[in-house]
Write a protein that holds these residues in place. Structure first.
Motif, short mmCIF file in Angstrom:
data_model
loop_
_atom_site.label_atom_id
_atom_site.label_comp_id
_atom_site.label_asym_id
_atom_site.label_seq_id
_atom_site.Cartn_x
_atom_site.Cartn_y
_atom_site.Cartn_z
N LEU A 383 0.83 -1.20 0.00
CA LEU A 383 0.00 0.00 0.00
C LEU A 383 0.87 1.25 0.00
O LEU A 383 1.92 1.28 0.64
N PHE A 384 0.43 2.28 -0.70
CA PHE A 384 1.17 3.54 -0.73
C PHE A 384 0.79 4.41 0.45
O PHE A 384 -0.38 4.46 0.87
N GLU A 385 1.78 5.11 0.99
CA GLU A 385 1.53 6.14 1.99
C GLU A 385 2.45 7.31 1.71
O GLU A 385 3.52 7.17 1.11
N GLY A 386 2.02 8.51 2.13
CA GLY A 386 2.81 9.71 1.91
C GLY A 386 4.04 9.75 2.79
O GLY A 386 4.10 9.09 3.84
N VAL A 387 5.05 10.49 2.36
CA VAL A 387 6.28 10.65 3.15
C VAL A 387 6.32 12.09 3.67
O VAL A 387 5.66 12.98 3.14
N PRO A 388 7.10 12.35 4.73
CA PRO A 388 7.18 13.70 5.28
C PRO A 388 7.63 14.70 4.22
O PRO A 388 8.52 14.42 3.41
N ALA A 389 7.02 15.88 4.22
CA ALA A 389 7.31 16.91 3.23
C ALA A 389 8.47 17.77 3.71
O ALA A 389 8.27 18.77 4.40
N GLN A 390 9.70 17.38 3.35
CA GLN A 390 10.88 18.15 3.71
C GLN A 390 11.68 18.49 2.45
O GLN A 390 11.76 17.70 1.51
N VAL A 391 12.28 19.67 2.45
CA VAL A 391 13.09 20.12 1.31
C VAL A 391 14.56 19.84 1.60
O VAL A 391 14.95 19.54 2.73
N SER A 392 15.38 19.96 0.57
CA SER A 392 16.82 19.81 0.76
C SER A 392 17.34 20.92 1.66
O SER A 392 17.02 22.10 1.47
N ALA A 393 18.16 20.54 2.62
CA ALA A 393 18.71 21.53 3.56
C ALA A 393 19.80 22.38 2.92
O ALA A 393 20.14 23.43 3.45
N VAL A 394 20.35 21.92 1.79
CA VAL A 394 21.44 22.64 1.12
C VAL A 394 21.04 22.86 -0.34
O VAL A 394 21.13 21.94 -1.16
N PRO A 395 20.56 24.06 -0.70
CA PRO A 395 20.05 24.29 -2.05
C PRO A 395 21.00 23.91 -3.17
O PRO A 395 20.58 23.37 -4.19
#
Length: 503
Positions: A383-395
């Motif tokens: 089953l699919f589940e969403g993952v935490p929405a985090q961006v790269s810490a180093v652009p």
């Protein structure tokens, strides 16, 4: 079960009979699949399922690809045993053509096939054999093969790649594909197969048709939980593909005479410096500076680099030896900021995104609120589940968000931002990166025997790749392929089928 014998058709299909056995098992006619298969074999006047398979194979049209693949499985199925001896080059050349062995030299080929010896001992299944082509499954591997068109029908292509965990999520039945531009028919077919085989929630494949014409095909879901259909214009995080943008910015500074490739990086760094004063800009670009990875790669909001690395970045690796990581590019982002007097994001936008017309690309400091996909992972239950929405810490390492079309534009035209000699230097092998012919340029990952350059990108819930054919790429256009998924999986099998098709 009828007592009347059934005749096999002129072109019998073992796959059809397998499906019949499963259908009759599901209908409750038999208690086990073995019983269903045995009954079908006896209905055709044969004593066992094995005998039925042999009869079908005997009357089926000859598949030279199947014959060669069976040689591979029998020859390498015991490669993990002490008594096995590898084939010499002459033996391999009787089964693989010169072009294939030019891409994958004999000793490498034997070593690679030896790593899957256990799987090669299993029977081929789901076989779709044509005279010159084969598509099948063996254990947990997909097999694709093609032979040369005439005798001795040696293999010109052989691919083995892992099949993903089976998806049992009832929500994932894919809507019709959405497209932009003239998508080649073979690409649509490859994307449809890959969607199921890789176990995806959403997939975008994009490329060019020459002359700068861009096409995009999207399949599946941007957000499975909300039932949001994936569209060609959705934006994805492409993570480490960002390093190519960073490399082009640095090379533009080199072209302007503000930085030299063999300068010590510390000659230009101010806010954060390297513990090793000898590390050069070229070594940072080629992942050979020995710089430690940042302690934090993902965050809810982008922090200042100095809070991630400290004022002095450690260099605990072996300088001068390729070791892929993120520390070198974190420091290149700071170098860009220090040399230009602006932030990295401002410099990358002004020097790369805007000149290439990448108007749907940017570096968000937090997760985007609109037109952005959601990352997914597959549970053990399928089953699919969403993952935490985090961006790269180093652009500078992984902060770019973009559309597939924008990423194709980058692949087609990045070299137009640089003087010709410097663009060629970026694609020149600078260091070995593995024992299989892979090398690294200035930012680009190279496979010279296959005339392929590119870069992958992956993070929690996402995978991406950008591939170009350097021999076919120039300021006037070329060949570029992009793959974006909102589940973290290995997309190399899809890349192979797009860039190096069987025929």
């Amino acid at each position: 079960m009828s007592d009347q014998l059934r005749e096999l058709p002129d072109q019998p299909s073992l796959r059809y009979l397998k499906l019949e056995a499963k259908r009759r098992l599901s209908a409750g006619e038999f208690a086990t699949l073995h019983q269903a298969q045995l009954a079908i074999a006896r209905e055709h006047g044969l004593s066992s399922w094995t005998a039925l398979k042999a009869r079908i194979e005997a009357v089926a049209p000859t598949s030279h690809a199947l014959t060669q693949v069976r040689w591979v499985t029998s020859r390498f199925g015991t490669a993990d045993t002490p008594e096995w001896t590898p084939p010499d080059e002459d033996e391999l050349r009787r089964h693989f053509d010169d072009h294939y062995l030019g891409l994958l030299p004999p000793d490498w080929l034997s070593a690679l096939l030896g790593t899957v010896a256990r799987q090669l001992r299993e029977d081929l299944a789901d076989v779709r054999a044509e005279p010159l082509r084969l598509r099948a499954r063996i254990a947990d591997l997909r097999v694709e093969a093609a032979t040369e068109p005439g005798p001795p029908y040696r293999l010109r292509t052989l691919r083995l790649y892992s099949l993903e965990t089976k998806v049992d999520d009832p929500r994932v039945a894919a809507p019709a594909a959405r497209a932009s531009g003239a998508v080649p028919g073979e690409v649509s077919a490859v994307a449809a197969d890959a969607f199921g085989e890789l176990g995806l929630a959403g997939l975008i494949v994009a490329g060019d048709s020459g002359g700068g014409s861009v096409w995009v095909t999207a399949r599946g879901w941007a957000d499975l939980g909300q039932g949001e259909v994936l569209l060609p214009e959705h934006r994805f995080p492409v993570y480490s593909i960002t390093k190519l943008v960073t490399a082009v910015v640095v090379l533009r500074l080199v072209a302007d005479g503000r930085v030299r490739l063999d300068d010590p990086a510390n000659a230009h760094l101010r806010t954060v410096r390297l513990a090793d004063d000898a590390v050069t800009v070229r070594e940072l670009l080629t992942h050979s500076g020995g710089v430690d990875n940042p302690g934090e790669l993902f965050a809810d909001r982008v922090p200042e680099l100095v809070s991630v690395t400290g004022p002095v970045a450690a260099c605990g690796g072996s300088r001068g030896t390729f070791a892929y990581g993120h520390g070198e590019y974190a420091l290149l982002g700071q170098l860009i900021a220090d040399v230009t007097g602006t932030g990295y994001v401002e410099a990358a936008t002004r020097m790369v995104l805007e000149p290439l017309g990448m108007s749907d690309s940017w570096f968000p400091r937090t997760w985007p609120a609109t037109a952005a996909v959601i990352g997914h992972r597959l549970t053990d239950e399928g089953l699919f589940e969403g993952v935490p929405a985090q961006v790269s810490a180093v652009p500078a390492v992984g902060g770019l968000w973009t559309t597939a079309a924008d990423l194709v534009r980058f692949g087609l035209a990045w070299s137009s931002l640089l003087p010709g000699p410097l663009a060629r230097e970026a694609l020149r092998p600078q260091a070995d990166r593995d024992g299989l012919g892979g090398q690294v340029g200035l930012g680009w990952m190279l496979m010279p025997p296959k005339d392929v350059a590119g870069h992958p990108g992956a993070g929690s819930g996402f995978s991406a790749s950008l591939i170009i054919r350097p021999g076919r790429v120039g300021t006037g256009g070329g060949r570029t392929w992009v793959v974006l998924t909102n589940r973290q999986v290995a997309v190399e099998p899809l890349n192979e089928r797009l860039v190096l098709p069987l025929t």
